[in-house]
Motif scaffolding. Structure first.
Motif, PDB file in Angstrom:
ATOM      1  N   PHE A   1      -9.265  16.985  -4.703  1.00 16.21           N
ATOM      2  CA  PHE A   1     -10.491  16.739  -3.944  1.00 16.21           C
ATOM      3  C   PHE A   1     -11.333  15.648  -4.602  1.00 16.21           C
ATOM      4  CE2 PHE A   1     -15.014  17.488  -3.272  1.00 16.21           C
ATOM      5  CZ  PHE A   1     -15.100  17.551  -1.892  1.00 16.21           C
ATOM      6  N   ASP A   2     -11.492  15.729  -5.923  1.00 11.40           N
ATOM      7  CA  ASP A   2     -12.291  14.730  -6.638  1.00 11.40           C
ATOM      8  C   ASP A   2     -11.607  13.370  -6.623  1.00 11.40           C
ATOM      9  OD1 ASP A   2     -14.310  16.586  -7.371  1.00 11.40           O
ATOM     10  OD2 ASP A   2     -13.019  17.339  -8.960  1.00 11.40           O
ATOM     11  N   SER A   3     -10.279  13.363  -6.759  1.00 10.63           N
ATOM     12  CA  SER A   3      -9.546  12.107  -6.717  1.00 10.63           C
ATOM     13  C   SER A   3      -9.695  11.437  -5.354  1.00 10.63           C
ATOM     14  CB  SER A   3      -8.064  12.363  -7.021  1.00 10.63           C
ATOM     15  OG  SER A   3      -7.308  11.174  -6.918  1.00 10.63           O
ATOM     16  N   LEU A   4      -9.622  12.223  -4.275  1.00 15.42           N
ATOM     17  CA  LEU A   4      -9.792  11.676  -2.932  1.00 15.42           C
ATOM     18  C   LEU A   4     -11.206  11.164  -2.711  1.00 15.42           C
ATOM     19  CD1 LEU A   4      -7.893  13.994  -0.420  1.00 15.42           C
ATOM     20  CD2 LEU A   4      -7.471  11.588  -0.907  1.00 15.42           C
ATOM     21  N   HIS A   5     -12.169  11.893  -3.224  1.00 17.78           N
ATOM     22  CA  HIS A   5     -13.567  11.476  -3.078  1.00 17.78           C
ATOM     23  C   HIS A   5     -13.791  10.118  -3.744  1.00 17.78           C
ATOM     24  CE1 HIS A   5     -17.881  11.951  -2.541  1.00 17.78           C
ATOM     25  NE2 HIS A   5     -18.052  11.614  -3.804  1.00 17.78           N
ATOM     26  N   ARG A   6     -13.084   9.874  -4.810  1.00 20.06           N
ATOM     27  CA  ARG A   6     -13.251   8.619  -5.554  1.00 20.06           C
ATOM     28  C   ARG A   6     -12.401   7.482  -4.960  1.00 20.06           C
ATOM     29  NH1 ARG A   6     -11.608  10.418  -9.806  1.00 20.06           N
ATOM     30  NH2 ARG A   6      -9.537   9.462  -9.964  1.00 20.06           N
ATOM     31  N   ASN A   7     -11.166   7.783  -4.592  1.00 18.94           N
ATOM     32  CA  ASN A   7     -10.232   6.729  -4.161  1.00 18.94           C
ATOM     33  C   ASN A   7     -10.062   6.622  -2.655  1.00 18.94           C
ATOM     34  OD1 ASN A   7      -9.547   6.087  -6.897  1.00 18.94           O
ATOM     35  ND2 ASN A   7      -8.279   7.923  -6.952  1.00 18.94           N
ATOM     36  N   LYS A   8     -10.518   7.609  -1.897  1.00 18.77           N
ATOM     37  CA  LYS A   8     -10.433   7.649  -0.430  1.00 18.77           C
ATOM     38  C   LYS A   8      -9.012   7.903   0.080  1.00 18.77           C
ATOM     39  CE  LYS A   8     -14.781   6.777  -0.463  1.00 18.77           C
ATOM     40  NZ  LYS A   8     -15.706   7.921  -0.336  1.00 18.77           N
ATOM     41  N   THR A   9      -8.026   7.111  -0.359  1.00 17.38           N
ATOM     42  CA  THR A   9      -6.650   7.308   0.085  1.00 17.38           C
ATOM     43  C   THR A   9      -5.708   7.236  -1.113  1.00 17.38           C
ATOM     44  OG1 THR A   9      -6.290   4.957   0.529  1.00 17.38           O
ATOM     45  CG2 THR A   9      -7.104   6.304   2.356  1.00 17.38           C
ATOM     46  N   ILE A  10      -4.461   7.652  -0.894  1.00 20.39           N
ATOM     47  CA  ILE A  10      -3.428   7.613  -1.926  1.00 20.39           C
ATOM     48  C   ILE A  10      -2.217   6.891  -1.345  1.00 20.39           C
ATOM     49  CG2 ILE A  10      -1.900   8.996  -3.385  1.00 20.39           C
ATOM     50  CD1 ILE A  10      -3.977  11.196  -3.381  1.00 20.39           C
ATOM     51  N   PRO A  11      -1.639   5.911  -2.044  1.00 18.14           N
ATOM     52  CA  PRO A  11      -0.450   5.218  -1.533  1.00 18.14           C
ATOM     53  C   PRO A  11       0.679   6.195  -1.239  1.00 18.14           C
ATOM     54  CG  PRO A  11      -1.353   4.068  -3.443  1.00 18.14           C
ATOM     55  CD  PRO A  11      -2.091   5.367  -3.341  1.00 18.14           C
ATOM     56  N   ALA A  12       1.497   5.843  -0.251  1.00 18.65           N
ATOM     57  CA  ALA A  12       2.533   6.765   0.230  1.00 18.65           C
ATOM     58  C   ALA A  12       3.493   7.188  -0.875  1.00 18.65           C
ATOM     59  CB  ALA A  12       3.302   6.129   1.388  1.00 18.65           C
ATOM     60  N   ASP A  13       3.947   6.246  -1.703  1.00 25.04           N
ATOM     61  CA  ASP A  13       4.899   6.585  -2.759  1.00 25.04           C
ATOM     62  C   ASP A  13       4.288   7.582  -3.746  1.00 25.04           C
ATOM     63  OD1 ASP A  13       6.446   4.785  -1.484  1.00 25.04           O
ATOM     64  OD2 ASP A  13       6.830   3.504  -3.205  1.00 25.04           O
ATOM     65  N   GLU A  14       3.060   7.313  -4.155  1.00 25.43           N
ATOM     66  CA  GLU A  14       2.374   8.217  -5.092  1.00 25.43           C
ATOM     67  C   GLU A  14       2.127   9.566  -4.444  1.00 25.43           C
ATOM     68  OE1 GLU A  14      -1.959   8.459  -7.391  1.00 25.43           O
ATOM     69  OE2 GLU A  14      -1.215   6.525  -6.662  1.00 25.43           O
ATOM     70  N   LEU A  15       1.759   9.555  -3.173  1.00 26.81           N
ATOM     71  CA  LEU A  15       1.513  10.804  -2.455  1.00 26.81           C
ATOM     72  C   LEU A  15       2.795  11.616  -2.313  1.00 26.81           C
ATOM     73  CD1 LEU A  15      -0.405  12.616  -0.871  1.00 26.81           C
ATOM     74  CD2 LEU A  15       0.064  11.220   1.160  1.00 26.81           C
ATOM     75  N   ALA A  16       3.913  10.939  -2.072  1.00 24.33           N
ATOM     76  CA  ALA A  16       5.194  11.646  -1.945  1.00 24.33           C
ATOM     77  C   ALA A  16       5.550  12.366  -3.243  1.00 24.33           C
ATOM     78  CB  ALA A  16       6.295  10.661  -1.559  1.00 24.33           C
TER      79      ALA A  16
END
Length: 458
Positions: free
Chosen positions: A147-162
């Motif tokens: 939650f905190d990471s999303l609040h700071r970065n908004k999105t996550i690249p697909a490879d990292e998210l996978a």
């Protein structure tokens, strides 16, 4: 102090306090300055470093909530040694008689005892102090919530998210295999922990509303009208009947993946009821074209309304993401290799699993030869952003021209002035063809004259 010891925390191997996330304050005033806590009631009950709480030695303050506080602490052993630092949740005395809190603590402990996964937070002990403070001792993590990471970065690249999703699914696989359903997968319950070596490992938190998959009578459900779960991430069937199976967790994870890749939730509403209704009746907005179509298809399948249309296990979903991650796809740039010169092989057995639409028949715009039997190590970029990408075929597939849906039939030759002999010999030259035409014309003229003379003399 009465308590239930699940397991002893690991032995301390030398405490490096600088590597642990907690607030060091030697007075209430200093703590108030460092945390901006303005509730005098909270400050009055805070345990400062050096204090004892039963068998635990307080190291520092971690966080405060409406029902209590969390501390970094060490469990003191009979021989005087100390354990590794743990997270000690202490509930304020005014909630000591709230059976729901005790029930949630018991669930945390039961699941931790049943599951052995590095992707599930460990619980060591729960109980109640003599003055009525319920407590829970668990693994102390360094890092941050998703939650905190999303609040700071908004999105996550697909490879990292996978890669993040694979770790969550490994944890869910163990949870489900042990006979439990989490029922509250969301960014706040996914922790991105840092190891002492600097690596990141995902941990699933908070099993307070988890249930046994075969449990039909849940004490928490005795509260009429209470919905257990978070409406933004709630599977459609969970709001109707909390007695869900493991596929509800996969839906919730699908919502998390959608949020991470787009920066927003698939459904919004002014109330919990509106959110729940949207999950049950609305299709999620289409993912942006910048998202690889196969990865988008994975998320879309996880968000299916009907559990039978979703992935049927965390293992199946994990294998699909792993397969996507291990092959190159058009949204990820890479260096050219020798395999780039090999036409793609289409494996239609994976269409239902990964493709958003079936393969379309050949048209004038997409006629391309397909070689069967050439192993591919990477996907080729599609001709347009809407074209389906090819999926790697089995490495040892034998050539078979009859099963190719893209078999090319050569079109007939265009009109030509070339003349060929009946025996399919080489074509005549233009001069020879002209001579042949003159001779043929003279012969025809002589034949006509002969016929006319014969008629006149008859």
């Amino acid at each position: 102090m009465k308590s239930t010891l699940i397991e002893l925390p690991p032995d301390s191997q030398g405490l490096d306090e600088d590597s642990i996330d907690f607030i060091r304050a030697n007075s209430v005033e200093e703590l108030a300055q460092k945390t901006a806590i303005d509730s005098q009631a909270v400050l009055n009950r805070v345990l400062l470093p050096g204090k004892r709480f039963g068998a635990y030695h307080i190291l520092g303050f971690v966080a405060a909530g409406g029902m209590g506080e969390i501390y970094a602490a060490q469990r003191l052993k009979d021989d005087g040694s100390r354990s590794q630092p743990v997270a000690l949740k202490v509930i304020t005395a005014e909630f000591a008689n709230d059976w729901r809190i005790i029930e949630r603590f018991k669930r945390e402990a039961r699941i931790s005892k049943a599951i052995r996964s590095k992707h599930v937070v460990r619980v060591y002990e729960f109980g109640e102090s003599p003055d009525g403070h319920a407590f829970l001792s668990m693994e102390l993590l360094t890092g941050e919530e998703l939650f905190d990471s999303l609040h700071r970065n908004k999105t996550i690249p697909a490879d990292e998210l996978a890669r993040l999703a694979l770790q969550v699914l490994k944890g869910l696989h163990q949870i489900h295999q042990s006979g439990f359903v989490h029922r509250d997968i969301k960014p706040e319950n996914i922790f991105l922990a840092r190891t002492p070596e600097g690596d990141e490992i995902v941990k699933i938190l908070d099993f307070g509303i988890a249930k046994r998959a075969d449990q039909k009578s849940d004490p928490l459900l005795s509260v009429v009208g209470q919905i257990y779960g978070t409406p933004q991430y709630l599977a459609p069937e969970q709001a109707v009947n909390p007695d869900v199976d493991h596929r509800a967790d996969l839906y919730s994870l699908g919502v998390v993946l959608y949020e991470c890749i787009t920066g927003s939730l698939p459904f919004d509403g002014d109330s919990s009821y509106a959110l729940i209704l949207a999950h049950q009746s609305q299709d999620p907005p289409q993912l942006p074209s910048s998202v690889d179509p196969e990865f988008a298809a994975i998320i879309t399948r996880a968000l299916a309304k009907d559990p039978d249309d979703r992935f049927q296990s965390a293992l199946e979903m994990g294998q699909t993401i792993k397969r996507w991650l291990d092959t190159d796809h058009w949204s990820r740039p890479r260096h050219a290799t020798e395999a780039d010169h090999i036409p793609p092989v289409i494996d239609t057995s994976m269409d239902d699993l990964l493709s958003t639409s079936p393969r379309s028949p050949n048209t004038d715009d997409n006629l391309q030869p397909t070689l069967i039997g050439s192993p591919m190590s990477a996907r080729q970029a599609p001709a347009s952003e809407h074209a389906p990408t090819a999926v790697m075929a089995p490495a040892h597939r034998e050539p078979d021209l009859t099963d190719s849906a893209d078999l090319i039939v050569a079109p007939p030759p265009e009109d030509s002035t070339e003349l060929r002999s009946p025996q399919n010999e080489a074509p005549l030259s233009a001069a020879d063809a002209q001579k042949a035409q003159i001779i043929t014309g003279i012969a025809l003229g002589l034949i006509i004259l002969a016929i006319g003379y014969a008629l006149l003399t008859f």
